[in-house]
Motif scaffolding. Sequence first.
Motif, short mmCIF file in Angstrom:
data_model
loop_
_atom_site.label_atom_id
_atom_site.label_comp_id
_atom_site.label_asym_id
_atom_site.label_seq_id
_atom_site.Cartn_x
_atom_site.Cartn_y
_atom_site.Cartn_z
N GLN A 145 1.07 -1.23 0.04
CA GLN A 145 -0.06 0.09 0.14
C GLN A 145 0.98 1.20 -0.02
OE1 GLN A 145 -3.57 0.19 2.47
NE2 GLN A 145 -2.95 2.22 3.26
N ARG A 151 -2.96 3.82 -2.01
CA ARG A 151 -3.40 3.06 -2.91
C ARG A 151 -2.59 1.53 -3.07
NH1 ARG A 151 -1.95 6.47 -8.03
NH2 ARG A 151 -3.52 7.93 -6.94
N TYR A 162 -0.71 -1.49 -4.92
CA TYR A 162 -0.14 -1.78 -6.01
C TYR A 162 0.39 -3.29 -5.88
CZ TYR A 162 0.48 2.99 -7.33
OH TYR A 162 0.14 4.15 -7.85
N VAL A 198 4.18 7.87 -4.60
CA VAL A 198 2.99 8.54 -5.05
C VAL A 198 2.78 9.88 -4.06
CG1 VAL A 198 0.38 8.50 -5.03
CG2 VAL A 198 1.67 6.33 -5.29
N SER A 220 -1.80 10.78 -11.98
CA SER A 220 -1.98 9.73 -10.70
C SER A 220 -0.93 10.33 -9.67
CB SER A 220 -1.34 8.48 -11.36
OG SER A 220 -0.07 8.57 -11.78
N GLU A 236 2.04 9.64 -9.40
CA GLU A 236 2.95 8.73 -9.43
C GLU A 236 4.42 9.16 -9.81
OE1 GLU A 236 0.39 4.81 -10.51
OE2 GLU A 236 1.37 5.73 -11.80
N ARG A 276 -1.59 -1.08 -10.36
CA ARG A 276 -2.72 -0.76 -9.61
C ARG A 276 -3.83 -1.73 -9.15
NH1 ARG A 276 -3.81 4.67 -13.03
NH2 ARG A 276 -1.74 5.55 -12.90
N ALA A 314 -6.09 -0.79 -6.31
CA ALA A 314 -7.14 -0.10 -5.46
C ALA A 314 -6.52 1.31 -5.41
CB ALA A 314 -7.49 -0.60 -4.38
#
Length: 289
Positions: A90, A94, A96, A166, A256, A258, A287, A289
């Motif tokens: 996480q 988010r 991954y 992120v 995003s 990122e 990704r 969620a």
Amino acid sequence: MSNVTGSKAAASPGMTRRAFGLGLGMTAVAASGCGRRENAPPPQAPAESATVTHARRFAEANLPPDAVPLMIENARLVDRDFSTAPVRAQVAGRIYEWPANYTTPKARSDLSKYAVPGADRYELPSEDRRGIGGLTFFWPTLEGYSPTNWVDDGDRRRIDYLSFAVHGTDASLTVEQVMARLHRSRVIEATPSITRFGLSGYRWIKPDGSHQDRVEWIGPLRDGGLFHMHSHDPDSQAAQSLFNPQCAVDMFDRESGEDVSYRFSLSLIEHWRAIEHGTRRIIRGWRRA
């Protein structure tokens, strides 16, 4: 008479005296060799795997002799511990998930403390995690480690992802802002003096106006954005003399948030757009969620 009768009794029916004698002789030979091992073939060494064979050949051709045993031992560990099981983390809220072989060729041992009991996957701790690092891709497929491609740290196909994070979508400067700052500082040329494969290169300049051995590159991306990286000047003596000069990219996806920092060989500069596009596509596919 008794001698004749005894001889006939000793021989089997239908067996001549000569055959019987030969049979006794062969029995004696067989008996004398019973339990002796000196004529047995030596035990065969286990066959070398393709992973070990590849590593040994590479080491013998490229490394000092005292480094060969360690390379072979590492190859045996890769044979034992290679895995493509998913790794989940996480990052800034988010989720991954990526194959373990993008992190290490020896996942079963290197990631053992993150293994989920009873499941073939790994879960990285999520407390206050802003990013991950240490991912490796290989050109041209952008695959992770294989059982053989890990052996050469100087492999020009390697693309090393030093950090992945992120941030907020406005946390990083745009390429235009970065270049404007460099121009205001007067550390780069006012106009590009090098072009390569759709990239415009701005050489760094010294106070006396001469060029430094560094170039800032910008180029258009497929989505209309701008790509930015820096490298050695490809025409410089340093770039020609270095074993594997690198291109350094800081990729920020404003949509995003990122932010990815990665390096690839200057010999791959013509593929910059495919590397950038492929990186974005793969990370987007990780990704959850």
